[in-house]
Design a protein around this motif. Structure first.
Motif, PDB file in Angstrom:
ATOM      1  N   VAL A 115      68.597  36.617  55.231  1.00 51.76           N
ATOM      2  CA  VAL A 115      68.085  37.353  54.476  1.00 51.76           C
ATOM      3  C   VAL A 115      66.868  37.952  54.820  1.00 51.76           C
ATOM      4  O   VAL A 115      66.331  39.338  54.552  1.00 51.76           O
ATOM      5  N   LEU A 116      66.183  37.305  56.183  1.00 47.12           N
ATOM      6  CA  LEU A 116      64.901  38.251  56.678  1.00 47.12           C
ATOM      7  C   LEU A 116      65.246  39.680  57.081  1.00 47.12           C
ATOM      8  O   LEU A 116      64.721  40.592  56.506  1.00 47.12           O
ATOM      9  N   PRO A 117      66.454  39.941  57.864  1.00 42.52           N
ATOM     10  CA  PRO A 117      66.347  41.375  58.227  1.00 42.52           C
ATOM     11  C   PRO A 117      66.593  42.395  57.014  1.00 42.52           C
ATOM     12  O   PRO A 117      66.191  43.523  57.185  1.00 42.52           O
ATOM     13  N   VAL A 118      67.325  41.989  56.076  1.00 42.07           N
ATOM     14  CA  VAL A 118      67.807  42.751  55.020  1.00 42.07           C
ATOM     15  C   VAL A 118      66.613  42.959  54.231  1.00 42.07           C
ATOM     16  O   VAL A 118      65.983  44.104  53.657  1.00 42.07           O
ATOM     17  N   TYR A 119      65.524  42.032  54.098  1.00 39.58           N
ATOM     18  CA  TYR A 119      64.182  41.959  53.431  1.00 39.58           C
ATOM     19  C   TYR A 119      63.369  42.966  53.961  1.00 39.58           C
ATOM     20  O   TYR A 119      62.627  43.846  53.573  1.00 39.58           O
ATOM     21  N   LEU A 120      63.404  42.880  55.367  1.00 39.30           N
ATOM     22  CA  LEU A 120      62.511  43.734  56.091  1.00 39.30           C
ATOM     23  C   LEU A 120      62.848  45.247  55.946  1.00 39.30           C
ATOM     24  O   LEU A 120      61.988  46.294  55.903  1.00 39.30           O
ATOM     25  N   GLU A 121      64.169  45.507  55.706  1.00 35.19           N
ATOM     26  CA  GLU A 121      64.651  46.880  55.383  1.00 35.19           C
ATOM     27  C   GLU A 121      64.149  47.201  53.991  1.00 35.19           C
ATOM     28  O   GLU A 121      63.840  48.378  53.991  1.00 35.19           O
TER      29      GLU A 121
END
Length: 604
Positions: A115-121
Motif C-alpha cells: 500500500v505504501l508506494p501507491v499511497y505516496l503516489e
C-alpha cells in the motif's frame, strides 16, 4: 492549456501545498487516533497568549518531530495553524513535506509494503492538485458566494474534508489533468460508442425508453451523423446501443483493453458529441453546459481515486433506474419530506457493456468489469424556482486563499442572525436525513459533493437536493418491504452501527468541519452551533411521536458514539476500501467520541 503546463509546480507553491496538506494530515490522523500530539513548550520567539497551544508529534524513529499550534474543538477536531508547523531532527530544521510525513509515520499509520508506494503516489498527486489550485487566480469567498452553479462547482479546493489523499486520480497524466480535472474547468465533449445489443443492456425509468432518451440527449442531427457512420461500415445503428464515454477512458483503456471488441465491431467508435460538459467534483460525472436542462452523464473511469477505481459496473447499473424511481416515489408521498422541500435528482437511465472474456476471468470486484457503463441523472436546472440558484454543499466548507469562508459570506449576505441561517440550513439538510433513518431505516451518503443547496434571494438555504442515489443509499432493515428490483440496496447492518449513518456521515464528517470554520470566522460560538443542531434534531423527534420507540432505541443524544475512521480504510487498502454491498463490514472503529449533542438532550 498554459504555455508551461507545469507552471504550478514551482518551489513556492510546492512548499505551500505541502504545508497545507501536512496540516490536514496531522489534524485528521490525530482525529482518528493514529497519532497523539503531546503538549510542548513554545519556541523562544513565539508570540504568547490566545487559546491555541503548542504540540509535538514524533516520527517512528523518535528523532524527527513536528511542532505546531492548534485549538481543539468538539469531536476531537484539531484546528492546526499551518504557518506554525515545523519539522526538526534535533536542532536542525527539515523541509516540510507531506510524503516525508507519511514516511516518518509509516509504522504508526500501519502502511503495508504494497500500500505504501501507491499511497505516496496519491499524496504526491494530491499535492500537485493543491499547487494547481494555488496557482489559479484567487477568488475571494465573498465573490464566489454570488457566483453561478458551475463556477462554484469548479472552484472547490478541498476535496473530501476527512481524507488526506483525496485527489489521487492515478492514471491522469499532466496534459490530461489540465483537460479533465474539475478544477481545470475545461469543457469536454464526450466520446460516443455504439455497443452491440448482444453484449449491452439498457435500463430506464418506468416512463423513459431508450429512443426517447437518446433523442433528447443527442438531437436528430447528431443521431443522423451516427447512423451515417454506422451505415458506412455496413452496420445498422438499430442493432446497437449508444454509450457516452469519458475521452480518457476511450483513449487509455477501451481502445486498447477492449481492442478485440472494437475489431469485431461489437463496439464502434462514433466520435464526440456536440454538447460541451464540465467535469464535476466526482471526476467522472459531467454537467451539460451547452444544454443545462439535459441530464448529467456519469461515466466509467478507470482511474484510482480515494480508495476506489472509479469504474461503473454494467451489472450494478441495471437496477439503478428502478431504485431511483422507488426512492423518488417514497419521498413524494411523504408529508415530512415534502415539508422540508427535499427532492432527489433521479438516475433515469443506465447502459452497460459486458465483456464476456473478462467476466469469465474475474470476480465482481474486478475493475475489468467496470470499464464500460454510463448513467444519465436528471439536471436540477429545470426544477429551479424563479429567483433561486444552486450551489454544491461542499461550498459550505470552502475557504479562500486568505481564509475567507464561503459559508460566512452567505450568512453575512442573508442579513439573518447566524443561528437562524444555520437553523434554516439544518431544517433543509438534517431533518430529511433524520426522517429517512427513523421512519424508513434508510441512510444516504450525504457528504458535500452529494448534496446540492437551493439558495433563495437572501442566500439562505431553502431546500436541498440529494444525488448519487443508487450506489450510495442503504435500507438497514431485514423486514422493511422492498420491490424485488430494489432489493440490492438492503444491507444487514448491526444494530449498534445503524445510527453511525448520522453520527459519522453527517455529524463527524461534515458538521464537525462546518462548526470549526464558522467558529474560526467569528460567525458564532461552538455552543451556538451544536445547540442549533440539537434543537433541529429535537424538534424533528418531538414532531414525530409515532417514532418515539425508535428514537429511544437509536438515541441521537447519547453521551458518545463510535469513532469510525475513513483514513484508516484507505491506509489499509487504497484500491478497494469497502464492499458497497456490505459497507458496515469494513468499518474501522476506534473507541468513541463525546457526542456534542448530548449536553442539549431534551428532558423526557
Amino acid at each position: 492549456m498554459t504555455a508551461d503546463p507545469a507552471a504550478h509546480l514551482s518551489p513556492a507553491l510546492w512548499e505551500r501545498a505541502n504545508r497545507l496538506l501536512v496540516r490536514k494530515a496531522l489534524a485528521e490522523f490525530t482525529h482518528e487516533r493514529l497519532i497523539t500530539p503531546q503538549p510542548a513548550d513554545p519556541p523562544a520567539d513565539a508570540a504568547t497568549g490566545g487559546d491555541r497551544r503548542w504540540y509535538t508529534v514524533r516520527g517512528d524513529d523518535g528523532t524527527v518531530t513536528y511542532r505546531f499550534t492548534a485549538r481543539v474543538y468538539a469531536l476531537e477536531h484539531w484546528q492546526i495553524d499551518a504557518d506554525t508547523i515545523d519539522r526538526r531532527r534535533g536542532d536542525a530544521d527539515l523541509p516540510l513535506d507531506a510524503v516525508d510525513l507519511v514516511l516518518d509515520l509509516r509504522e504508526t499509520l500501519g502502511l503495508s509494503v504494497s500500500v505504501l508506494p501507491v499511497y505516496l503516489e496519491e499524496i504526491t498527486s494530491t499535492l500537485a492538485g493543491i499547487a494547481y489550485k494555488l496557482h489559479r487566480p484567487s477568488v475571494p469567498a465573498a465573490e464566489l458566494a454570488v457566483a453561478d452553479f458551475q463556477t462554484i462547482e469548479t472552484s472547490m479546493t478541498e476535496g473530501h474534508p476527512c481524507f488526506v489523499a483525496n485527489n489521487g486520480r492515478l492514471g491522469f497524466g499532466l496534459d490530461e489533468y489540465h483537460r479533465y480535472a474539475p478544477e481545470a474547468a475545461r469543457p469536454v465533449r464526450l466520446v460516443w460508442l455504439a455497443a452491440h445489443r448482444d453484449h449491452a443492456a439498457f435500463s430506464g425509468a418506468a416512463d423513459l425508453d431508450y429512443d426517447t432518451l437518446v433523442r433528447g440527449e443527442l438531437g436528430a442531427e447528431t443521431l443522423a451523423r451516427f447512423a451515417d457512420t454506422m451505415s458506412g461500415l455496413g452496420l445498422d445503428l438499430a442493432d446497437y446501443l449508444l454509450i457516452p464515454v469519458h475521452p480518457w477512458q476511450w483513449w487509455n483503456k477501451l481502445s486498447v483493453t477492449f481492442a478485440g471488441e472494437v475489431a469485431r465491431r461489437r463496439l464502434v467508435h462514433l466520435g464526440p458529441g456536440t454538447d460541451e460538459h464540465l467535469a464535476q467534483q466526482s471526476i467522472r460525472t459531467f454537467f451539460n453546459v451547452t444544454e443545462p436542462g439535459r441530464h448529467y452523464v456519469k461515466t466509467a473511469l478507470s482511474v484510482l481515486n480515494m480508495g476506489f477505481m472509479r469504474g461503473l459496473s454494467a451489472a450494478y447499473m441495471a437496477a439503478t433506474p428502478a431504485i431511483n424511481d422507488w426512492l423518488a416515489e417514497l419521498i413524494a408521498a411523504d408529508e415530512t419530506f415534502k415539508a422540508t422541500g427535499l427532492t432527489v435528482i433521479r438516475e433515469r437511465a443506465a447502459v452497460g457493456y459486458r465483456h464476456r472474456q473478462y467476466e469469465e476471468a474475474t470476480d465482481r470486484y474486478s475493475p475489468y468489469r467496470k470499464m464500460l457503463a454510463a448513467l444519465w441523472r436528471e439536471s436540477p436546472v429545470p426544477g429551479l424556482e424563479p429567483g433561486r440558484r444552486l450551489a454544491t454543499m461542499a461550498s459550505l466548507l470552502h475557504t479562500d486563499a486568505d481564509g475567507g469562508s464561503f459559508a460566512a459570506a452567505l450568512v453575512a449576505r442573508s442579513g439573518l442572525a447566524p443561528r437562524e441561517w444555520l437553523r434554516r440550513y439544518l431544517d433543509a439538510y438534517l431533518t430529511p436525513l433524520l426522517h429517512a433513518f427513523y421512519a424508513y431505516d434508510l441512510a444516504f451518503m450525504p457528504h458535500g459533493e452529494n448534496v446540492i443547496l437551493v439558495l433563495d434571494e437572501r442566500d439562505t438555504v431553502e431546500r436541498v437536493i440529494f444525488k448519487d442515489i443508487a450506489e450510495e443509499i442503504v435500507v438497514m432493515s431485514a423486514d422493511r418491504p422492498l420491490p424485488p428490483e430494489v432489493e440490492r440496496i438492503r444491507a444487514d447492518v448491526p444494530e449498534d452501527m445503524k445510527l453511525l449513518s448520522i453520527f459519522t456521515d453527517v455529524v463527524d464528517c461534515f458538521l464537525r468541519h462546518l462548526a470549526a470554520i464558522l467558529v474560526e470566522a467569528g460567525v458564532l460560538s461552538e455552543e451556538d452551533f451544536w445547540g442549533t443542531v440539537a434543537a433541529c434534531a429535537a424538534d424533528y423527534l418531538d414532531g414525530a411521536p409515532e417514532l418515539a420507540e425508535r428514537a429511544r432505541r437509536y438515541d441521537l443524544f447519547a453521551p458518545e458514539f463510535a469513532l469510525s475512521c475513513l483514513n484508516r480504510l484507505q491506509l489499509r487498502n487504497n484500491q478497494q476500501m469497502v464492499d458497497l454491498a456490505d459497507p458496515s463490514a469494513a468499518l474501522q472503529l476506534v473507541g468513541t467520541l463525546d457526542n456534542p449533542l448530548a449536553r442539549y438532550a431534551p428532558r423526557r
